[in-house]
Design a protein around this motif. Structure first.
Motif, PDB file in Angstrom:
ATOM      1  N   MET A  24      28.785   2.910  16.444  1.00 43.04           N
ATOM      2  CA  MET A  24      28.424   3.576  17.696  1.00 43.04           C
ATOM      3  C   MET A  24      29.065   2.859  18.876  1.00 43.04           C
ATOM      4  O   MET A  24      28.948   1.643  19.019  1.00 43.04           O
ATOM      5  CB  MET A  24      26.908   3.586  17.872  1.00 43.04           C
ATOM      6  CG  MET A  24      26.474   4.331  19.120  1.00 43.04           C
ATOM      7  SD  MET A  24      24.678   4.326  19.334  1.00 43.04           S
ATOM      8  CE  MET A  24      24.542   5.419  20.741  1.00 43.04           C
ATOM      9  N   LEU A  26      29.751   1.398  22.642  1.00 40.32           N
ATOM     10  CA  LEU A  26      28.904   0.823  23.676  1.00 40.32           C
ATOM     11  C   LEU A  26      29.081   1.630  24.960  1.00 40.32           C
ATOM     12  O   LEU A  26      30.183   1.720  25.498  1.00 40.32           O
ATOM     13  CB  LEU A  26      29.282  -0.643  23.916  1.00 40.32           C
ATOM     14  CG  LEU A  26      28.673  -1.325  25.131  1.00 40.32           C
ATOM     15  CD1 LEU A  26      27.150  -1.332  25.028  1.00 40.32           C
ATOM     16  CD2 LEU A  26      29.219  -2.731  25.280  1.00 40.32           C
ATOM     17  N   TYR A  27      28.011   2.219  25.438  1.00 42.88           N
ATOM     18  CA  TYR A  27      28.050   2.999  26.680  1.00 42.88           C
ATOM     19  C   TYR A  27      27.627   2.092  27.835  1.00 42.88           C
ATOM     20  O   TYR A  27      26.546   2.223  28.393  1.00 42.88           O
ATOM     21  CB  TYR A  27      27.135   4.218  26.564  1.00 42.88           C
ATOM     22  CG  TYR A  27      27.656   5.234  25.587  1.00 42.88           C
ATOM     23  CD1 TYR A  27      28.496   6.266  25.993  1.00 42.88           C
ATOM     24  CD2 TYR A  27      27.321   5.164  24.229  1.00 42.88           C
ATOM     25  CE1 TYR A  27      28.986   7.195  25.083  1.00 42.88           C
ATOM     26  CE2 TYR A  27      27.808   6.086  23.316  1.00 42.88           C
ATOM     27  CZ  TYR A  27      28.633   7.091  23.745  1.00 42.88           C
ATOM     28  OH  TYR A  27      29.120   8.009  22.848  1.00 42.88           O
ATOM     29  N   GLN A  28      28.524   1.159  28.163  1.00 45.09           N
ATOM     30  CA  GLN A  28      28.245   0.168  29.202  1.00 45.09           C
ATOM     31  C   GLN A  28      28.535   0.782  30.574  1.00 45.09           C
ATOM     32  O   GLN A  28      29.515   0.495  31.227  1.00 45.09           O
ATOM     33  CB  GLN A  28      29.090  -1.093  28.983  1.00 45.09           C
ATOM     34  CG  GLN A  28      28.720  -2.254  29.886  1.00 45.09           C
ATOM     35  CD  GLN A  28      27.325  -2.767  29.634  1.00 45.09           C
ATOM     36  OE1 GLN A  28      26.886  -2.848  28.489  1.00 45.09           O
ATOM     37  NE2 GLN A  28      26.597  -3.100  30.684  1.00 45.09           N
ATOM     38  N   ASN A  59      22.786   4.157  23.876  1.00 44.50           N
ATOM     39  CA  ASN A  59      22.533   2.964  23.073  1.00 44.50           C
ATOM     40  C   ASN A  59      21.048   2.629  23.001  1.00 44.50           C
ATOM     41  O   ASN A  59      20.516   2.319  21.922  1.00 44.50           O
ATOM     42  CB  ASN A  59      23.301   1.763  23.628  1.00 44.50           C
ATOM     43  CG  ASN A  59      24.800   1.956  23.598  1.00 44.50           C
ATOM     44  OD1 ASN A  59      25.448   1.987  24.648  1.00 44.50           O
ATOM     45  ND2 ASN A  59      25.370   2.096  22.413  1.00 44.50           N
ATOM     46  N   THR A  60      20.350   2.706  24.127  1.00 38.97           N
ATOM     47  CA  THR A  60      18.920   2.414  24.106  1.00 38.97           C
ATOM     48  C   THR A  60      18.152   3.500  23.355  1.00 38.97           C
ATOM     49  O   THR A  60      17.191   3.201  22.640  1.00 38.97           O
ATOM     50  CB  THR A  60      18.376   2.263  25.535  1.00 38.97           C
ATOM     51  OG1 THR A  60      18.696   3.429  26.297  1.00 38.97           O
ATOM     52  CG2 THR A  60      18.977   1.047  26.218  1.00 38.97           C
ATOM     53  N   PRO A 242      22.371  -1.397  28.046  1.00 29.42           N
ATOM     54  CA  PRO A 242      23.099  -0.821  26.904  1.00 29.42           C
ATOM     55  C   PRO A 242      23.651  -1.884  25.955  1.00 29.42           C
ATOM     56  O   PRO A 242      23.603  -1.715  24.733  1.00 29.42           O
ATOM     57  CB  PRO A 242      24.227  -0.024  27.562  1.00 29.42           C
ATOM     58  CG  PRO A 242      23.720   0.289  28.932  1.00 29.42           C
ATOM     59  CD  PRO A 242      22.874  -0.884  29.332  1.00 29.42           C
ATOM     60  N   PHE A 243      24.172  -2.979  26.503  1.00 29.96           N
ATOM     61  CA  PHE A 243      24.784  -3.998  25.650  1.00 29.96           C
ATOM     62  C   PHE A 243      23.741  -4.684  24.771  1.00 29.96           C
ATOM     63  O   PHE A 243      23.973  -4.936  23.588  1.00 29.96           O
ATOM     64  CB  PHE A 243      25.522  -5.031  26.500  1.00 29.96           C
ATOM     65  CG  PHE A 243      26.297  -6.035  25.686  1.00 29.96           C
ATOM     66  CD1 PHE A 243      27.154  -5.620  24.667  1.00 29.96           C
ATOM     67  CD2 PHE A 243      26.181  -7.388  25.934  1.00 29.96           C
ATOM     68  CE1 PHE A 243      27.878  -6.545  23.912  1.00 29.96           C
ATOM     69  CE2 PHE A 243      26.895  -8.315  25.191  1.00 29.96           C
ATOM     70  CZ  PHE A 243      27.742  -7.898  24.176  1.00 29.96           C
ATOM     71  N   TRP A 246      22.939  -2.329  22.047  1.00 30.07           N
ATOM     72  CA  TRP A 246      24.053  -2.275  21.083  1.00 30.07           C
ATOM     73  C   TRP A 246      24.021  -3.489  20.155  1.00 30.07           C
ATOM     74  O   TRP A 246      24.162  -3.360  18.931  1.00 30.07           O
ATOM     75  CB  TRP A 246      25.375  -2.204  21.841  1.00 30.07           C
ATOM     76  CG  TRP A 246      26.580  -1.997  20.992  1.00 30.07           C
ATOM     77  CD1 TRP A 246      27.118  -0.806  20.593  1.00 30.07           C
ATOM     78  CD2 TRP A 246      27.428  -3.019  20.432  1.00 30.07           C
ATOM     79  NE1 TRP A 246      28.243  -1.022  19.819  1.00 30.07           N
ATOM     80  CE2 TRP A 246      28.457  -2.371  19.705  1.00 30.07           C
ATOM     81  CE3 TRP A 246      27.414  -4.409  20.481  1.00 30.07           C
ATOM     82  CZ2 TRP A 246      29.460  -3.069  19.040  1.00 30.07           C
ATOM     83  CZ3 TRP A 246      28.407  -5.110  19.810  1.00 30.07           C
ATOM     84  CH2 TRP A 246      29.417  -4.433  19.096  1.00 30.07           C
ATOM     85  N   LEU A 249      21.052  -3.177  17.697  1.00 28.58           N
ATOM     86  CA  LEU A 249      21.368  -2.225  16.629  1.00 28.58           C
ATOM     87  C   LEU A 249      22.285  -2.863  15.594  1.00 28.58           C
ATOM     88  O   LEU A 249      22.134  -2.633  14.391  1.00 28.58           O
ATOM     89  CB  LEU A 249      22.027  -0.977  17.216  1.00 28.58           C
ATOM     90  CG  LEU A 249      21.081   0.045  17.843  1.00 28.58           C
ATOM     91  CD1 LEU A 249      21.867   1.040  18.678  1.00 28.58           C
ATOM     92  CD2 LEU A 249      20.279   0.770  16.767  1.00 28.58           C
ATOM     93  N   ARG A 250      23.237  -3.659  16.049  1.00 24.28           N
ATOM     94  CA  ARG A 250      24.126  -4.342  15.112  1.00 24.28           C
ATOM     95  C   ARG A 250      23.328  -5.311  14.243  1.00 24.28           C
ATOM     96  O   ARG A 250      23.544  -5.415  13.030  1.00 24.28           O
ATOM     97  CB  ARG A 250      25.226  -5.102  15.874  1.00 24.28           C
ATOM     98  CG  ARG A 250      26.272  -5.694  14.948  1.00 24.28           C
ATOM     99  CD  ARG A 250      27.429  -6.296  15.690  1.00 24.28           C
ATOM    100  NE  ARG A 250      27.114  -7.572  16.301  1.00 24.28           N
ATOM    101  CZ  ARG A 250      28.023  -8.482  16.654  1.00 24.28           C
ATOM    102  NH1 ARG A 250      29.311  -8.225  16.481  1.00 24.28           N
ATOM    103  NH2 ARG A 250      27.665  -9.612  17.205  1.00 24.28           N
TER     104      ARG A 250
END
Length: 368
Positions: A24, A26-28, A59-60, A242-243, A246, A249-250
């Protein structure tokens, strides 16, 4: 578009393409753009998803839903920390004038939130020894204003495994909600929602992230309550970046693999400690709590741990120890510490994924 200043700003934004990344993206971004006022208006009419990252971000959203799926819950929401997730959950159920009954042996930071910060909001909290159902029930009888029962699936630091089914029975009889902090157990070990809890909170900083490099929280559970909690997170600015989402999730991708190794190490450590210290280990999870004998020099023990780090947290891939008396439960009064058993001899160990024999050898050196 002729000038270099304009080209530098705008040509970096490539046209959308049909791409399928394995991971996915990252939508930073702090905000999302619209092609017209009509499209913008459509967002407010329910035809769009993303406007501003405080209100929602892919991401959230993915983090909240991933943990909800693992817990068997219909919906989840990410927050800036475990404390934020717990607060949002409580505020989705209780308001000024309402009461909460909570286990007295919860994490020190949670105890402080419940005792002091909720009082500022006009919410009264009653603490009880949840090992005795009669104590909880008496509070529910005496205070019909109670709207929520709060506990941890495995308590911090003495690792009492909560009887969630008993709490759910009380919930049904007295018409209250049940919220469980599942940080220590993780969905790998216990699923409180499937046992009837309404809300399940996680400090994703711990096992979900798993690598000691994020601060995050997640709340999952009943869809209506989560929608309300999401409003609290947005309106109080408790959203996660978002980070951080992300990265969490990783980390979740290896949760089961890590928990398998860490739980096996914890069992071996608990067995090693028998006869050397008073040990609390429920046979599940990756935390072992123990108390050194009164004759032992606690300071010398900590300084003799070599590569086992002394930290105020837990659940990374490295084996670590913490000192509840001086960190997680520091804010408790001496009387409150005595009541739950947090003494200067108590140590909380978080088992990592290292080789078992290496961990035991290092602990043996510290004991020697």
């Amino acid at each position: 578009m002729d000038m270099i200043e304009t080209k530098a700003v705008h040509t970096a934004a490539l046209e959308e393409r049909t791409i399928k990344p394995k991971v996915m993206p990252l939508y930073q971004t702090s905000a999302f753009s619209f092609s017209s006022l009509e499209e913008l208006e459509g967002y407010y009419e329910g035809n769009g998803t993303y406007l501003y990252s405080r209100t929602a971000n892919p991401n959230t959203d993915a983090l909240g839903q991933t943990v909800a799926t693992m817990e068997g819950a219909p919906r989840g929401v990410a927050a800036s920390s475990g404390m934020a997730a717990i607060l949002a959950g409580i505020l989705s159920v209780a308001k000024a004038g309402d009461h909460v009954v909570a286990a007295q042996d919860v994490y020190g930071g949670t105890f402080h939130l419940l005792k002091d910060e909720l009082a500022r909001m006009g919410i009264q909290v009653h603490f009880a020894d949840f090992a005795y159902t009669s104590e909880i029930e008496q509070i529910l009888i005496d205070y019909p204003e109670v709207k929520l029962i709060f506990s941890e699936s495995i308590t911090n630091p003495f690792l009492r495994v909560e009887d969630i089914k008993v709490l759910v029975q009380l919930k049904k009889h007295y018409g209250v909600k049940v919220m469980i902090d599942n940080t220590f157990a993780t969905p790998y070990t216990i699923n409180p929602y499937n046992s009837g809890a309404d809300l399940v909170a996680h400090s994703a900083t711990k096992y979900l992230g798993g690598h000691s490099d994020v601060t995050a929280g997640v709340l999952v559970g009943d869809a209506v309550l989560i929608a309300d909690a999401e409003d609290r997170i947005v309106n109080l600015g408790m959203n996660l970046s978002p980070f951080e989402a992300w990265l969490t999730l990783r980390g979740i991708k290896t949760l089961a693999v890590r928990m398998k190794a860490q739980t096996a190490n914890a069992k071996a450590i608990a067995a090693f400690l028998e006869g050397k210290a008073q040990v609390w280990y429920p046979g599940k999870g990756a935390i072992v709590t123990f108390a050194l004998p009164e004759t032992a020099d606690v300071s010398k023990f900590f300084s003799s741990l070599g590569w086992i780090k002394i930290v105020p947290t837990l659940a990374g891939v490295e084996t670590t120890v913490s000192y509840p008396y001086g960190t997680s439960h520091r804010a408790l009064s001496d009387e409150e510490k005595v009541k739950i058993g947090v003494t200067k001899q108590v140590i909380r160990l978080s088992a990592g994924i290292e080789g078992t024999e290496d961990i035991l050898a290092q602990l043996s050196a510290a004991f020697n």
